[in-house]
Design a protein around this motif. Structure first.
Motif, PDB file in Angstrom:
ATOM      1  N   GLU A   1      97.258 -24.811  49.213  1.00 49.64           N
ATOM      2  CA  GLU A   1      98.593 -24.341  49.573  1.00 49.64           C
ATOM      3  C   GLU A   1      98.896 -23.108  48.728  1.00 49.64           C
ATOM      4  O   GLU A   1      98.788 -23.153  47.507  1.00 49.64           O
TER       5      GLU A   1
ATOM      6  N   GLU B   1      89.418 -22.773  38.657  1.00 51.17           N
ATOM      7  CA  GLU B   1      90.063 -22.844  39.961  1.00 51.17           C
ATOM      8  C   GLU B   1      89.602 -21.666  40.808  1.00 51.17           C
ATOM      9  O   GLU B   1      89.865 -20.515  40.467  1.00 51.17           O
TER      10      GLU B   1
ATOM     11  N   VAL C   1      88.797 -26.632  43.771  1.00 53.33           N
ATOM     12  CA  VAL C   1      89.873 -26.168  44.638  1.00 53.33           C
ATOM     13  C   VAL C   1      91.059 -27.060  44.329  1.00 53.33           C
ATOM     14  O   VAL C   1      90.975 -28.283  44.416  1.00 53.33           O
ATOM     15  N   SER C   2      92.159 -26.440  43.945  1.00 57.99           N
ATOM     16  CA  SER C   2      93.356 -27.170  43.568  1.00 57.99           C
ATOM     17  C   SER C   2      94.325 -27.194  44.750  1.00 57.99           C
ATOM     18  O   SER C   2      94.220 -26.386  45.669  1.00 57.99           O
ATOM     19  N   TYR C   3      95.267 -28.121  44.706  1.00 58.86           N
ATOM     20  CA  TYR C   3      96.243 -28.189  45.788  1.00 58.86           C
ATOM     21  C   TYR C   3      97.104 -26.928  45.807  1.00 58.86           C
ATOM     22  O   TYR C   3      97.282 -26.299  46.820  1.00 58.86           O
ATOM     23  N   HIS C   4      97.653 -26.566  44.656  1.00 60.51           N
ATOM     24  CA  HIS C   4      98.350 -25.288  44.509  1.00 60.51           C
ATOM     25  C   HIS C   4      98.393 -24.894  43.046  1.00 60.51           C
ATOM     26  O   HIS C   4      97.977 -25.637  42.181  1.00 60.51           O
ATOM     27  N   ARG C   5      98.874 -23.715  42.768  1.00 65.59           N
ATOM     28  CA  ARG C   5      98.784 -23.125  41.433  1.00 65.59           C
ATOM     29  C   ARG C   5      99.621 -23.824  40.364  1.00 65.59           C
ATOM     30  O   ARG C   5      99.521 -23.479  39.193  1.00 65.59           O
TER      31      ARG C   5
ATOM     32  N   TYR D   1      92.927 -22.458  46.471  1.00 67.73           N
ATOM     33  CA  TYR D   1      94.094 -23.342  46.568  1.00 67.73           C
ATOM     34  C   TYR D   1      94.314 -23.718  48.017  1.00 67.73           C
ATOM     35  O   TYR D   1      94.149 -22.878  48.916  1.00 67.73           O
TER      36      TYR D   1
END
Length: 68
Positions: free
Chosen positions: A65, A60, A43-47, A63
Motif C-alpha cells: 500500500e 524494505e 515487502v512491507s504492507y506500508h511505510r 510496499y
C-alpha cells in the motif's frame, strides 16, 4: 502517573521497572532470533513499519500500500 497519584508512586515505579525488564528481555530474544535475517529483502504492507525494519536490519524493497 506518580505525579497524578503520589500515594501510589512507589508502586508505579516498581511496575515500570518490572515492565522494562520484561521488555528488554523480549527485545534481546527477538534480536537474537532474527539476527540471521539482517539484510533480507522484504515487502512491507506500508511505510509505517520502517522503524521495525530499521531495528531488525531488514531491507524494505517494496510496499503493498503506497500510503499508511
Amino acid at each position: 502517573m506518580g505525579e497524578l497519584d503520589p500515594d501510589h508512586a512507589d508502586a508505579y515505579n516498581e511496575n515500570l521497572k518490572t515492565f522494562l525488564k520484561h521488555l528488554n528481555g523480549t527485545r534481546k530474544k527477538l534480536e537474537k532470533k532474527l539476527k540471521d535475517q539482517r539484510g533480507t529483502a522484504i515487502v512491507s504492507y506500508h511505510r509505517s513499519f520502517v522503524y521495525l525494519s530499521d531495528w531488525l536490519g531488514l531491507n524494505e524493497v517494496g510496499y503493498l500500500e503506497p500510503k499508511p
